[in-house]
Scaffold this motif. Structure first.
Motif, PDB file in Angstrom:
ATOM      1  N   SER A   1     -20.410 -46.329   4.204  1.00 46.04           N
ATOM      2  CA  SER A   1     -20.139 -47.065   5.487  1.00 46.04           C
ATOM      3  C   SER A   1     -18.637 -47.721   5.456  1.00 46.04           C
ATOM      4  O   SER A   1     -18.709 -48.545   4.440  1.00 46.04           O
ATOM      5  N   ALA A   2     -17.742 -47.130   6.157  1.00 43.10           N
ATOM      6  CA  ALA A   2     -16.372 -47.952   6.079  1.00 43.10           C
ATOM      7  C   ALA A   2     -16.549 -49.262   6.214  1.00 43.10           C
ATOM      8  O   ALA A   2     -15.878 -50.238   5.775  1.00 43.10           O
ATOM      9  N   GLU A   3     -17.182 -49.865   7.321  1.00 48.19           N
ATOM     10  CA  GLU A   3     -17.195 -51.242   7.777  1.00 48.19           C
ATOM     11  C   GLU A   3     -18.049 -51.987   6.828  1.00 48.19           C
ATOM     12  O   GLU A   3     -17.431 -53.308   6.511  1.00 48.19           O
ATOM     13  N   ALA A   4     -18.959 -51.397   6.017  1.00 49.54           N
ATOM     14  CA  ALA A   4     -19.843 -52.056   4.819  1.00 49.54           C
ATOM     15  C   ALA A   4     -18.994 -52.140   3.906  1.00 49.54           C
ATOM     16  O   ALA A   4     -18.694 -53.467   3.300  1.00 49.54           O
ATOM     17  N   GLN A   5     -18.002 -51.410   3.649  1.00 53.36           N
ATOM     18  CA  GLN A   5     -17.136 -51.663   2.392  1.00 53.36           C
ATOM     19  C   GLN A   5     -16.158 -52.516   2.612  1.00 53.36           C
ATOM     20  O   GLN A   5     -15.781 -53.146   1.667  1.00 53.36           O
ATOM     21  N   ASN A   6     -15.528 -52.490   3.869  1.00 55.08           N
ATOM     22  CA  ASN A   6     -14.381 -53.304   4.218  1.00 55.08           C
ATOM     23  C   ASN A   6     -14.864 -54.646   4.351  1.00 55.08           C
ATOM     24  O   ASN A   6     -14.365 -55.561   3.855  1.00 55.08           O
ATOM     25  N   SER A   7     -15.973 -55.016   4.741  1.00 54.35           N
ATOM     26  CA  SER A   7     -16.430 -56.475   4.782  1.00 54.35           C
ATOM     27  C   SER A   7     -16.889 -56.740   3.457  1.00 54.35           C
ATOM     28  O   SER A   7     -16.705 -58.191   3.310  1.00 54.35           O
ATOM     29  N   LEU A   8     -17.307 -56.043   2.717  1.00 57.38           N
ATOM     30  CA  LEU A   8     -17.787 -56.834   1.216  1.00 57.38           C
ATOM     31  C   LEU A   8     -16.377 -56.843   0.432  1.00 57.38           C
ATOM     32  O   LEU A   8     -16.313 -58.132  -0.001  1.00 57.38           O
ATOM     33  N   GLY A   9     -15.625 -56.019   0.465  1.00 58.76           N
ATOM     34  CA  GLY A   9     -14.184 -55.936  -0.100  1.00 58.76           C
ATOM     35  C   GLY A   9     -13.489 -57.068   0.260  1.00 58.76           C
ATOM     36  O   GLY A   9     -12.952 -57.977  -0.707  1.00 58.76           O
ATOM     37  N   TYR A  10     -13.329 -57.444   1.803  1.00 55.92           N
ATOM     38  CA  TYR A  10     -12.578 -58.643   1.979  1.00 55.92           C
ATOM     39  C   TYR A  10     -13.072 -59.960   1.690  1.00 55.92           C
ATOM     40  O   TYR A  10     -12.594 -61.005   1.194  1.00 55.92           O
ATOM     41  N   THR A  11     -14.238 -60.069   1.606  1.00 55.39           N
ATOM     42  CA  THR A  11     -15.191 -61.408   1.418  1.00 55.39           C
ATOM     43  C   THR A  11     -15.080 -61.302  -0.237  1.00 55.39           C
ATOM     44  O   THR A  11     -14.655 -62.592  -0.582  1.00 55.39           O
ATOM     45  N   LEU A  12     -15.011 -60.496  -1.162  1.00 58.98           N
ATOM     46  CA  LEU A  12     -14.844 -60.484  -2.470  1.00 58.98           C
ATOM     47  C   LEU A  12     -13.379 -61.071  -2.795  1.00 58.98           C
ATOM     48  O   LEU A  12     -13.120 -61.778  -3.495  1.00 58.98           O
TER      49      LEU A  12
ATOM     50  N   PHE B   1     -10.393 -54.210  -4.178  1.00 60.16           N
ATOM     51  CA  PHE B   1      -9.363 -53.144  -3.843  1.00 60.16           C
ATOM     52  C   PHE B   1     -10.205 -51.813  -3.805  1.00 60.16           C
ATOM     53  O   PHE B   1      -9.717 -50.973  -2.595  1.00 60.16           O
ATOM     54  N   LYS B   2     -10.905 -51.221  -4.526  1.00 54.65           N
ATOM     55  CA  LYS B   2     -11.473 -50.029  -4.554  1.00 54.65           C
ATOM     56  C   LYS B   2     -12.286 -49.796  -3.263  1.00 54.65           C
ATOM     57  O   LYS B   2     -12.364 -48.791  -2.581  1.00 54.65           O
ATOM     58  N   LEU B   3     -13.208 -50.911  -2.973  1.00 56.76           N
ATOM     59  CA  LEU B   3     -14.021 -50.668  -1.792  1.00 56.76           C
ATOM     60  C   LEU B   3     -12.978 -50.837  -0.456  1.00 56.76           C
ATOM     61  O   LEU B   3     -13.588 -49.866   0.281  1.00 56.76           O
ATOM     62  N   ILE B   4     -11.984 -51.473  -0.354  1.00 52.43           N
ATOM     63  CA  ILE B   4     -11.357 -51.278   0.764  1.00 52.43           C
ATOM     64  C   ILE B   4     -10.591 -50.050   0.877  1.00 52.43           C
ATOM     65  O   ILE B   4     -10.116 -49.495   1.986  1.00 52.43           O
ATOM     66  N   GLN B   5     -10.052 -49.591  -0.300  1.00 48.79           N
ATOM     67  CA  GLN B   5      -9.363 -48.542  -0.573  1.00 48.79           C
ATOM     68  C   GLN B   5     -10.177 -47.224   0.173  1.00 48.79           C
ATOM     69  O   GLN B   5      -9.680 -46.352   0.863  1.00 48.79           O
ATOM     70  N   SER B   6     -11.415 -47.178  -0.114  1.00 48.47           N
ATOM     71  CA  SER B   6     -12.424 -46.395   0.059  1.00 48.47           C
ATOM     72  C   SER B   6     -12.608 -46.216   1.698  1.00 48.47           C
ATOM     73  O   SER B   6     -12.708 -45.213   2.389  1.00 48.47           O
ATOM     74  N   ALA B   7     -12.721 -47.174   1.998  1.00 48.47           N
ATOM     75  CA  ALA B   7     -12.637 -48.008   3.678  1.00 48.47           C
ATOM     76  C   ALA B   7     -11.443 -47.298   4.491  1.00 48.47           C
ATOM     77  O   ALA B   7     -11.775 -46.346   5.493  1.00 48.47           O
ATOM     78  N   TYR B   8     -10.513 -47.657   3.949  1.00 47.10           N
ATOM     79  CA  TYR B   8      -9.166 -46.932   4.522  1.00 47.10           C
ATOM     80  C   TYR B   8      -9.182 -45.462   4.561  1.00 47.10           C
ATOM     81  O   TYR B   8      -8.643 -44.968   5.526  1.00 47.10           O
ATOM     82  N   ARG B   9      -9.501 -44.878   3.332  1.00 43.92           N
ATOM     83  CA  ARG B   9      -9.438 -43.269   3.478  1.00 43.92           C
ATOM     84  C   ARG B   9     -10.356 -42.623   4.763  1.00 43.92           C
ATOM     85  O   ARG B   9      -9.952 -41.762   5.160  1.00 43.92           O
ATOM     86  N   GLN B  10     -11.438 -43.591   4.880  1.00 42.45           N
ATOM     87  CA  GLN B  10     -12.378 -43.049   5.992  1.00 42.45           C
ATOM     88  C   GLN B  10     -11.662 -43.435   7.393  1.00 42.45           C
ATOM     89  O   GLN B  10     -11.634 -42.373   8.354  1.00 42.45           O
TER      90      GLN B  10
END
Length: 655
Positions: free
Chosen positions: A537-548, A560-569
């Motif tokens: 889930s892009a939303e789940a990846q983004n929320s976790l990545g930003y909080t980290l 960075f990897k989590l947010i990058q994966s969310a951005y690709r989607q």
């Protein structure tokens, strides 16, 4: 009919018999009285105009008398006058009585099943597909009718309820059906729902041949639907589908299926041939939605077809589709030329709506966009008016013009958009922090028979409610309430629906932990669980990545990897672009951060995005631009916590 019921009324119960015996004298007297004033023989009045009620009453009275003529027996009394009494009831033997009772019972059962299936289709028309499927399953259990089973499976596949389709098939198999065309067709539909592609492709020629003209189009639509959702089927099925479709190349549904299965680079010639054939047929309007869906999956064959047919006389609906294809491909200038020509030839509400969408894509002023929508609203049907109002409301909502958006939302009156209207009003109330009103609107919407709309789904309603619960209470209390909702969802909600809803609750609780209670460890735990329940889930990846990133625990690389994966989607998401830019900034790369942050701020003037963009400008020695962005954010919300912290950090004060 009345005479028959009178003779059979004892079978229907004493109350019914008494009712008919009471009504009979009055009915006969009324008929006799009418016959006196309207004689059968020709008269001078016969050619005079007769009121509508009299025109219908006279034949009705005649039919009533004729009906009773077979059930009344003339007898001569001692006085010589004739008296009329009901004839003696027909006597049945015991065997005949049993057969008659069984026959009537079968008629009653059949009638009940017909009414049940009719109610299922009415529920389906209202959007309540769950009730429709449930009713079909009930009738199937009672009748074991293969046509009922087939319809239930079609409905289940249409909402991707594949386990339900499997259950329907297994229930029908309990009848031990013979190897008939119906058996083969249901087995094929079952294989389609369960992803058994080899069975589907091998059995397709025979099933399509046996289906007949009525059912064959539905089977091709099911094949198209499953192909759109399953790339594996598309990859395997091209040759088999083309071979089968070649026998039905005047059937639009078959050509659309073949078009989908040849929309990749290898099948471009076949796709072009399919489009040429389709454009020459009378395609029902409903099927154009399917063609448009295929174009959304891969618009390249469509662009090539329209380029080749530029000077041909295509039907108007195809030129409308061309505008959509060009708009989605980013060729706005060409799309606008085509659209303006169509508007000049014959303006319509549909064209004005397309013009509004194109103007929005071209970043035209909002007043220009609204001007087209207003013209669509003024000239459209009831459905088009509601669609125009929905489009205007959502666009204004995105511009934070909530009062205007609500006025347009209240203009949505068409039944098909009722759920969309409810979701819009609830979310608009939330955007204005009217939390009690949000809860009331959500409660009202959940009582509606519709569970989804044309544009919004149940999750959009859930999101509004969860936000209201969170924002209307102090943070600590909101965390407790969300905890209760999480426990209820874990206990009561089924399957994938449970995971989605739980993810929304965990996301909201995590945001309260991180933003308001500053408990990043608990927030990260909730976000990680959300990602486990909804992997990818892009939303789940983004929320976790930003909080980290914000936690300060040194997890910048993972973030960075989590947010990058969310951005690709979701490269067009404002929130994810903000996170992507902030991740680059945290890595010390303000230059690469800038395009992402500028995109986010250009599409949403949010104070937190302003805080981040200003920091990037400041790091790149563009301090005046930083102050300008920060001032805009401060004017929008002078008490925003993130922006306030940044202004304090750089010693910036606005008055």
């Amino acid at each position: 009919v009345s005479a028959f019921l009178l003779n059979r009324s004892s079978d229907l119960g004493g109350g019914v018999e008494r009712l008919f015996r009471l009504l009979l004298p009055a009915m006969v007297a009324t008929a006799a009285a009418y016959v006196k004033v309207a004689p059968f023989s020709p008269s001078p009045c016969e050619d005079m105009p007769m009121p509508a009620s009299r025109r219908y009453l006279k034949p009705a009275c005649l039919m009533l008398l004729l009906a009773f003529s077979g059930s009344l027996k003339a007898q001569t009394a001692d006085s010589g006058e004739k008296v009329y009494r009901p004839s003696v009831k027909i006597r049945y033997s015991e065997e005949e009585k049993a057969a008659e009772v069984a026959r009537r019972g079968a008629i009653v059962d059949h009638t009940q099943y017909l009414f049940a299936l009719l109610s299922a289709e009415i529920a389906l028309n209202k959007g309540d597909i769950t009730s429709a499927i449930g009713t079909y399953l009930h009738v199937l259990r009672e009748t074991h009718d293969p046509q009922v089973a087939e319809r239930a499976m079609e409905l289940s596949i249409s909402v991707r309820a594949y386990p339900v389709a499997d259950a329907v098939y297994k229930k029908w198999l309990e009848t031990k059906p013979e190897a008939t065309p119906e058996h083969r067709r249901l087995t094929w539909i079952h294989a389609l729902s369960q992803g058994e592609w080899d069975v589907v492709l091998a059995g397709m020629p025979q099933v399509m041949e046996e289906a007949g003209e009525e059912r064959r189009p539905k089977l091709f639509v099911l094949l198209t639907q499953m192909g759109a959702a399953n790339p594996d089927l598309l990859a395997k099925g091209g040759d088999a589908v083309a071979k089968t479709v070649s026998r039905y190349d005047t059937l639009p549904e078959a050509l659309i299926a073949d078009l989908l299965f040849h929309s990749d680079a290898k099948g471009k010639e076949q796709a072009a041939a399919d489009l040429k054939k389709l454009s020459a047929l009378d395609v029902p309007p409903a099927l154009f939605a399917v063609i448009d869906a295929v174009a959304r999956i891969n618009g390249e064959p469509f662009k090539k077809f329209f380029d080749g047919a530029e000077k041909q006389e295509l039907k108007r609906e195809w030129r409308l589709l061309e505008v959509d294809v060009l708009t989605r491909s980013g060729d706005y200038a060409k799309a606008n030329r085509r659209l303006q020509k169509l508007l000049g030839d014959a303006p319509s509400a549909q064209l004005y709506l397309q013009a509004a969408g194109l103007a929005k894509e071209r970043k035209s002023p909002m007043n220009t966009v609204l001007g087209y929508i207003e013209k669509a609203y003024q000239s459209g049907t009831d459905e088009e008016k509601s669609r125009a109002a929905l489009l205007a409301s959502t666009m204004l909502w995105g511009e934070d013009r909530y009062v205007e958006a609500e006025k347009w939302a209240k203009k949505i009156t068409n039944r098909e958009y009722r759920f969309d209207r409810a979701v819009l009003l609830a979310n608009l109330a939330g955007s204005q922090k009217q939390w009690p009103r949000v809860k009331l609107l959500v409660q009202q919407a959940k009582k509606m028979p519709e569970k989804s709309g044309r544009f919004f789904e149940a999750k959009d309603l859930d999101g509004a409610y969860i936000s209201a619960v969170s924002e209307s209470q102090p943070p600590a209390q909101a965390v407790k309430t969300l905890g209760t909702l999480i426990a209820q969802a874990e206990r009561d909600r089924p399957g994938t629906e449970r995971n989605r809803y739980l993810g929304m609750l965990l996301l909201q609780r995590g945001l309260i932990y991180s933003d308001k209670l500053k408990q990043n460890a608990k927030a990260i735990a909730d976000f990680r669980r959300n990602l486990e329940l909804n992997p990818g889930s892009a939303e789940a990846q983004n929320s976790l990545g930003y909080t980290l990133l914000e936690s300060g625990t040194g997890n910048v690389d993972e973030a960075f990897k989590l947010i990058q994966s969310a951005y690709r989607q979701r490269p067009d998401s404002v929130e994810i672009n903000d996170s992507m830019g902030w991740a680059y900034f945290k890595k010390g790369d303000a230059e690469n951060a800038l395009p992402y942050l500028e995109y986010a701020y250009r599409n949403k003037k949010d104070p937190e995005v302003a805080a981040h963009l200003g920091e990037a400008y400041w790091a790149l020695e563009q301090k005046e631009r930083a102050r300008e962005v920060w001032r805009e954010g401060w004017q929008k919300d002078s008490k925003h916590a993130v922006l306030a912290a940044v202004l304090k950090k750089y010693g910036i004060v606005f008055k």
